[in-house]
Design a protein around this motif. Structure first.
Motif, PDB file in Angstrom:
ATOM      1  N   ASN A 147       0.799  -1.222   0.000  1.00 39.21           N
ATOM      2  CA  ASN A 147       0.000   0.000   0.000  1.00 39.21           C
ATOM      3  C   ASN A 147       0.838   1.283   0.000  1.00 39.21           C
ATOM      4  O   ASN A 147       0.711   2.129   0.890  1.00 39.21           O
ATOM      5  N   PRO A 148       1.715   1.437  -1.003  1.00 42.67           N
ATOM      6  CA  PRO A 148       2.620   2.587  -1.033  1.00 42.67           C
ATOM      7  C   PRO A 148       1.914   3.882  -1.428  1.00 42.67           C
ATOM      8  O   PRO A 148       0.791   3.850  -1.935  1.00 42.67           O
ATOM      9  N   GLN A 149       2.606   5.009  -1.181  1.00 41.50           N
ATOM     10  CA  GLN A 149       2.076   6.298  -1.636  1.00 41.50           C
ATOM     11  C   GLN A 149       2.642   6.666  -2.993  1.00 41.50           C
ATOM     12  O   GLN A 149       2.051   7.402  -3.756  1.00 41.50           O
ATOM     13  N   PHE A 150       3.860   6.174  -3.241  1.00 46.41           N
ATOM     14  CA  PHE A 150       4.621   6.647  -4.389  1.00 46.41           C
ATOM     15  C   PHE A 150       5.257   5.451  -5.084  1.00 46.41           C
ATOM     16  O   PHE A 150       5.835   4.584  -4.442  1.00 46.41           O
ATOM     17  N   VAL A 151       5.112   5.390  -6.427  1.00 48.82           N
ATOM     18  CA  VAL A 151       5.705   4.291  -7.175  1.00 48.82           C
ATOM     19  C   VAL A 151       6.548   4.851  -8.321  1.00 48.82           C
ATOM     20  O   VAL A 151       6.119   5.749  -9.036  1.00 48.82           O
ATOM     21  N   VAL A 152       7.758   4.316  -8.468  1.00 50.27           N
ATOM     22  CA  VAL A 152       8.601   4.644  -9.612  1.00 50.27           C
ATOM     23  C   VAL A 152       8.500   3.495 -10.606  1.00 50.27           C
ATOM     24  O   VAL A 152       8.668   2.332 -10.232  1.00 50.27           O
ATOM     25  N   PHE A 153       8.176   3.815 -11.852  1.00 50.52           N
ATOM     26  CA  PHE A 153       8.136   2.812 -12.910  1.00 50.52           C
ATOM     27  C   PHE A 153       9.333   3.063 -13.813  1.00 50.52           C
ATOM     28  O   PHE A 153       9.468   4.154 -14.359  1.00 50.52           O
ATOM     29  N   ASP A 154      10.187   2.053 -13.963  1.00 50.40           N
ATOM     30  CA  ASP A 154      11.359   2.236 -14.815  1.00 50.40           C
ATOM     31  C   ASP A 154      11.121   1.539 -16.150  1.00 50.40           C
ATOM     32  O   ASP A 154      11.315   0.338 -16.271  1.00 50.40           O
ATOM     33  N   GLU A 155      10.691   2.279 -17.131  1.00 52.87           N
ATOM     34  CA  GLU A 155      10.400   1.765 -18.471  1.00 52.87           C
ATOM     35  C   GLU A 155       9.559   0.486 -18.413  1.00 52.87           C
ATOM     36  O   GLU A 155       9.937  -0.537 -18.986  1.00 52.87           O
ATOM     37  N   PRO A 156       8.400   0.521 -17.781  1.00 54.46           N
ATOM     38  CA  PRO A 156       7.672  -0.717 -17.531  1.00 54.46           C
ATOM     39  C   PRO A 156       7.073  -1.350 -18.782  1.00 54.46           C
ATOM     40  O   PRO A 156       6.727  -2.517 -18.752  1.00 54.46           O
ATOM     41  N   THR A 157       6.949  -0.619 -19.855  1.00 52.65           N
ATOM     42  CA  THR A 157       6.322  -1.221 -21.034  1.00 52.65           C
ATOM     43  C   THR A 157       7.282  -1.337 -22.212  1.00 52.65           C
ATOM     44  O   THR A 157       6.868  -1.730 -23.298  1.00 52.65           O
ATOM     45  N   SER A 158       8.560  -1.027 -22.002  1.00 47.73           N
ATOM     46  CA  SER A 158       9.407  -0.988 -23.196  1.00 47.73           C
ATOM     47  C   SER A 158       9.719  -2.377 -23.734  1.00 47.73           C
ATOM     48  O   SER A 158      10.146  -2.500 -24.873  1.00 47.73           O
ATOM     49  N   ALA A 159       9.479  -3.435 -22.941  1.00 46.69           N
ATOM     50  CA  ALA A 159       9.682  -4.780 -23.488  1.00 46.69           C
ATOM     51  C   ALA A 159       8.375  -5.365 -24.020  1.00 46.69           C
ATOM     52  O   ALA A 159       8.342  -6.528 -24.403  1.00 46.69           O
ATOM     53  N   LEU A 160       7.315  -4.571 -24.027  1.00 49.56           N
ATOM     54  CA  LEU A 160       6.011  -5.121 -24.397  1.00 49.56           C
ATOM     55  C   LEU A 160       5.531  -4.582 -25.747  1.00 49.56           C
ATOM     56  O   LEU A 160       5.919  -3.506 -26.174  1.00 49.56           O
ATOM     57  N   ASP A 161       4.649  -5.348 -26.387  1.00 44.54           N
ATOM     58  CA  ASP A 161       4.061  -4.895 -27.641  1.00 44.54           C
ATOM     59  C   ASP A 161       3.072  -3.773 -27.403  1.00 44.54           C
ATOM     60  O   ASP A 161       2.543  -3.634 -26.309  1.00 44.54           O
ATOM     61  N   VAL A 162       2.787  -3.036 -28.477  1.00 53.58           N
ATOM     62  CA  VAL A 162       1.950  -1.852 -28.326  1.00 53.58           C
ATOM     63  C   VAL A 162       0.571  -2.169 -27.740  1.00 53.58           C
ATOM     64  O   VAL A 162       0.041  -1.420 -26.916  1.00 53.58           O
ATOM     65  N   SER A 163       0.002  -3.317 -28.103  1.00 51.88           N
ATOM     66  CA  SER A 163      -1.341  -3.600 -27.588  1.00 51.88           C
ATOM     67  C   SER A 163      -1.292  -3.958 -26.102  1.00 51.88           C
ATOM     68  O   SER A 163      -2.180  -3.593 -25.330  1.00 51.88           O
ATOM     69  N   VAL A 164      -0.237  -4.653 -25.691  1.00 54.36           N
ATOM     70  CA  VAL A 164      -0.085  -4.987 -24.271  1.00 54.36           C
ATOM     71  C   VAL A 164       0.285  -3.723 -23.484  1.00 54.36           C
ATOM     72  O   VAL A 164      -0.181  -3.494 -22.364  1.00 54.36           O
ATOM     73  N   GLN A 165       1.100  -2.898 -24.092  1.00 55.97           N
ATOM     74  CA  GLN A 165       1.450  -1.622 -23.465  1.00 55.97           C
ATOM     75  C   GLN A 165       0.198  -0.811 -23.142  1.00 55.97           C
ATOM     76  O   GLN A 165       0.063  -0.250 -22.044  1.00 55.97           O
TER      77      GLN A 165
END
Ligand SMILES: Nc1ncnc2c1ncn2[C@@H]1O[C@H](COP(=O)(O)OP(=O)(O)O)[C@@H](O)[C@H]1O
Ligand code: SF4
Ligand SMILES: [Mg+2]
Lengths: 196, 349
Positions: B199-217
Motif C-alpha cells: 500500500n505505497p504512496q509513491f511508485v517509480v516505474f522504470d520503463e515498464p512497457t518498453s519490453a512489451l508490444d503496443v497492444s499490451v502496453q
C-alpha cells in the motif's frame, strides 16, 4: 578505397579512423551505419532491415532513419523494413504489411493502413498507439502460443467482429480496394479461403 | 497543490577507480544536482536518452542508492524543508541541522528507517522477465513484502494478496503458478501487484512497457491510470518513449547528462518546447500518422560521457543556439511559472 567511400556514403565522419576500429569500440548508431554500408557494398537491390533502430535512442534513431530514406532515393534500393514500431513504419515506409501470428492480415499503402485500416487486428493496433488527447484502447486477451495456433482466422479469439466462419476457415489475402489487401472474412464476400 | 516527493540539489556520483591501488580518478556524474517536485496524485514522466541518469535518479529517490549529496523528501511539509535549507546555509555543522535531517531527509536514512520507508515507496522494473524470481510461486512473491514489513499475518495476508491480484486484473486462481506460466504483460501485472501489496504512496516505474508490444502496453497504461485514481497514487514514470509520456503523464521532466533541462506539462513540452534538447527529442520522435510528417531536425553527434561532461551547458557541443556564454557557464533551471521550468540561456521563444 571502396570501403572508406562506403562509410562516407553512410555519413561516417572519419572513415579512415573507423576502419581501423573494432566493433566494440563503436557506438550503437555507428555500428548500425557500418552494417548498412556492408549491406550496400554489393550493389544491393533489396535491403532487408530487421528492427535496425530498436535498441537506439530516438535522436540516433532519427539519424539512421534519415540515412535509410536518403539511401533509398539515391541508390534506388528496395527496402523491407521489419519493425514493431508503428510510428517508425509510418515515418519511412511507402507500403505496410501487418502480420499477426505468422501471416499477413493487411497490406496497403502506408496512408491507407493508418487511416483506412480494414482488418480488425490493424484497427485494434491503431487504437492502442498512444496519442495525446485520445482515449487509449487495448486489444482484449493475449497473443496465443504459436505452438498452439487458433483454428480458422488466427485472430478470431480476440476479434469483436468474429463470425462462425472465422473459427473454421483461414481467410485468404484478397485485394479489396486497388492495392489494398485484407485477409478477413468480413470483406471476403463469397471467396471462402482455405479450410483449416 | 502539495508536493509529495521533492529532491533538492540531489547528486549521485559513481566513483571511477583505476590501477593497482584503486585510485579515485574521477566520477560518473549520473545524477548531478537535481531539484524536482512531484505533486500528490501526479503522474510525472521522466524522459531522456539512455545513460542520462533516469534509473539512477529513480533509485536514489527510493533510496535504493545512496546519494552523494542533496536532499530527498517524502510527504514533508514546506516549513521543515525551508528550515533545513536555512540551517544548511547558516550552520551546516550544527547538531540541530543533523537532527532535523535525520528525521525528515531520506538522504540520511539507514537501517530500520530505510526499511520502513520501503513500504511507502516502490519500484517497478523494466523487464518483467527478470524482475520476478523464477523459482517462487506468485503467491510467495506477493507475500514476501508483507512478511518482510510485518504488515499482516495468516488469513489477512492471504486476503491482501488475493486483493492485489484482482486489482491488477489477474485472478486468485493464478496465485499457485510460477512466473514462466505467464505472458510478458501478465508478468508486468504481477510486478505491479508486488509493488502495491504494501500500500505505497509513491511508485517509480522504470520503463515498464518498453519490453512489451503496443497492444499490451496499452493494457498496462490503462491499468496504471485506474490504479492511480482508485488508490490515490503518485507516479514517477521513466520512459524513453515520448509519445507514451505525452499521452499519459500530467507533467514531464526532460533529462540530459545528469541534469533536468526542462519541465512542464505535456502539451507545453511537445507543442512549444523551450529547451533546444527537448525540441530535438520531440522532433526526433516518429509519430504513427503518415500525414503528419514532422519537419526533421536531426541532432548532430552523440551524447557525451557523463564521466566527462562538457563544461558550461552540457548540451552546448550539439546545440545550434550556443553562444560563448554557454561554453563556460552552466544555465540554472529557472521557473517560468506553473509547472514550466527551463535551463537554457537562449530558450526557444
Ligand atoms: N552502479 C554503477 N556504477 C557506475 N556507473 C553507473 C552505475 N549505474 C549507472 N552508472 C552510469 O551512470 C550513468 C547513468 O545511468 P542510468 O541511470 O542507468 O541511465 P538511464 O537509466 O537514463 O539509461 C550511465 O553512464 C551509467 O553507465
Ligand atoms: S544554454 Fe546555450 S548551449 Fe545550452 S541549450 Fe541553451 S542555448 Fe544551447
Ligand atoms: Mg534506465
Amino acid at each position: 578505397m571502396i570501403a572508406s567511400s562506403l562509410l562516407k556514403e553512410v555519413e561516417i565522419a572519419d572513415p579512415s579512423r573507423v576502419l581501423k576500429q573494432h566493433p566494440h569500440q563503436l557506438s550503437g548508431g555507428m555500428k548500425q551505419r557500418v552494417v548498412i554500408a556492408m549491406a550496400l557494398a554489393c550493389c544491393t537491390r533489396l535491403l532487408i532491415a530487421d528492427e535496425p533502430t530498436t535498441s537506439l535512442d530516438v535522436t540516433i534513431q532519427a539519424q539512421i532513419l534519415e540515412l535509410v530514406k536518403k539511401l533509398k532515393t539515391e541508390i534506388q534500393t528496395s527496402i523491407l523494413y521489419i519493425t514493431h514500431d508503428l510510428a517508425v513504419a509510418a515515418e519511412i515506409c511507402d507500403r505496410v504489411g501487418v502480420m499477426y501470428l505468422g501471416s499477413i492480415c493487411e497490406l496497403a499503402e502506408v496512408a491507407e493502413v493508418y487511416q483506412n485500416s480494414l482488418h480488425p487486428y490493424t484497427k485494434a493496433l491503431m487504437a492502442a498507439v498512444p496519442k495525446p488527447g485520445k482515449e487509449l484502447s487495448a486489444i482484449s486477451g493475449f497473443v496465443p502460443d504459436p505452438l498452439d495456433l487458433p483454428s480458422g482466422c488466427r485472430f478470431h479469439p480476440r476479434c469483436d467482429a468474429a463470425k462462425k466462419i472465422c473459427q473454421e476457415r483461414q481467410p485468404a489475402l484478397i485485394e479489396i480496394n486497388p492495392n489494398h489487401f485484407v485477409a478477413c472474412h468480413l470483406y471476403n464476400g463469397d471467396k471462402l479461403g482455405k479450410s483449416s | 497543490m502539495e508536493n509529495l516527493v521533492e529532491t533538492r540539489d540531489l547528486k549521485t556520483l559513481f566513483p571511477i577507480l583505476r590501477g593497482l591501488f584503486r585510485q579515485h580518478v574521477g566520477d560518473v556524474r549520473a545524477v548531478d544536482g537535481i531539484t524536482l517536485s512531484i505533486e500528490r496524485r501526479q503522474w510525472m514522466g521522466l524522459v531522456g536518452e539512455s545513460g542520462c541518469g533516469k534509473t539512477t535518479l529513480g533509485k536514489t529517490i527510493l533510496r535504493l542508492l545512496k546519494p552523494t549529496s542533496g536532499h530527498i523528501y517524502l510527504d514533508v511539509n514546506l516549513e521543515i524543508k525551508e528550515k533545513i535549507d536555512e540551517l544548511e546555509k547558516t550552520q551546516p555543522n550544527s547538531k540541530a541541522y543533523k537532527e532535523i535531517r535525520s528525521k525528515y531527509d531520506l538522504a540520511t536514512f539507514a537501517g530500520s528507517k530505510l526499511k520502513n520507508l520501503r513500504k511507502s515507496m516502490q519500484l517497478v522494473y523494466q523487464d518483467p522477465f527478470t524482475s520476478l524470481d523464477p523459482r517462487m510461486k506468485i503467491k510467495d512473491t506477493l507475500l514476501e513484502p508483507i512478511s518482510v514489513h510485518g504488515l499482516m499475518k495468516g488469513q489477512a495476508a492471504k486476503e491482501r494478496v488475493g486483493e492485489v491480484m484482482e486489482m491488477v486484473g489477474l485472478s486468485q486462481k493464478q496465485l499457485p503458478r510460477y512466473p514462466h506460466q505467464f505472458s510478458g504483460g501478465q508478468r508486468q501485472r504481477i510486478a505491479i501487484a508486488r509493488a502495491l501489496v504494501t500500500n505505497p504512496q509513491f511508485v517509480v516505474f522504470d520503463e515498464p512497457t518498453s519490453a512489451l508490444d503496443v497492444s499490451v502496453q496499452a493494457q498496462i497504461l490503462i491499468l496504471l491510470d485506474k490504479l492511480k485514481q482508485e488508490h490515490n497514487l503518485t507516479y514517477l514514470y521513466i520512459t524513453h518513449d515520448l509519445s507514451v509520456a505525452e499521452t499519459v503523464c500530467d507533467s514531464i521532466a526532460v533529462m540530459y547528462l545528469g541534469k533536468i533541462v526542462e519541465m512542464g506539462n505535456p502539451s507545453d513540452i511537445f507543442k512549444k518546447p523551450r529547451h533546444p534538447y527537448s525540441r530535438a527529442l520531440v522532433l526526433s520522435t516518429p509519430i504513427a500518422d503518415p500525414t503528419r510528417k514532422r519537419g526533421r531536425h536531426v541532432l548532430p553527434g552523440e551524447v557525451p560521457s557523463p564521466a566527462n561532461p562538457p563544461p558550461g551547458c552540457r548540451f552546448h557541443p550539439r546545440c545550434d543556439r550556443a553562444t560563448d556564454e554557454c561554453k563556460t557557464d552552466e544555465p540554472p533551471l529557472l521557473s517560468e511559472g506553473g509547472l514550466r521550468s527551463v535551463a537554457c540561456f537562449h530558450p526557444i521563444e
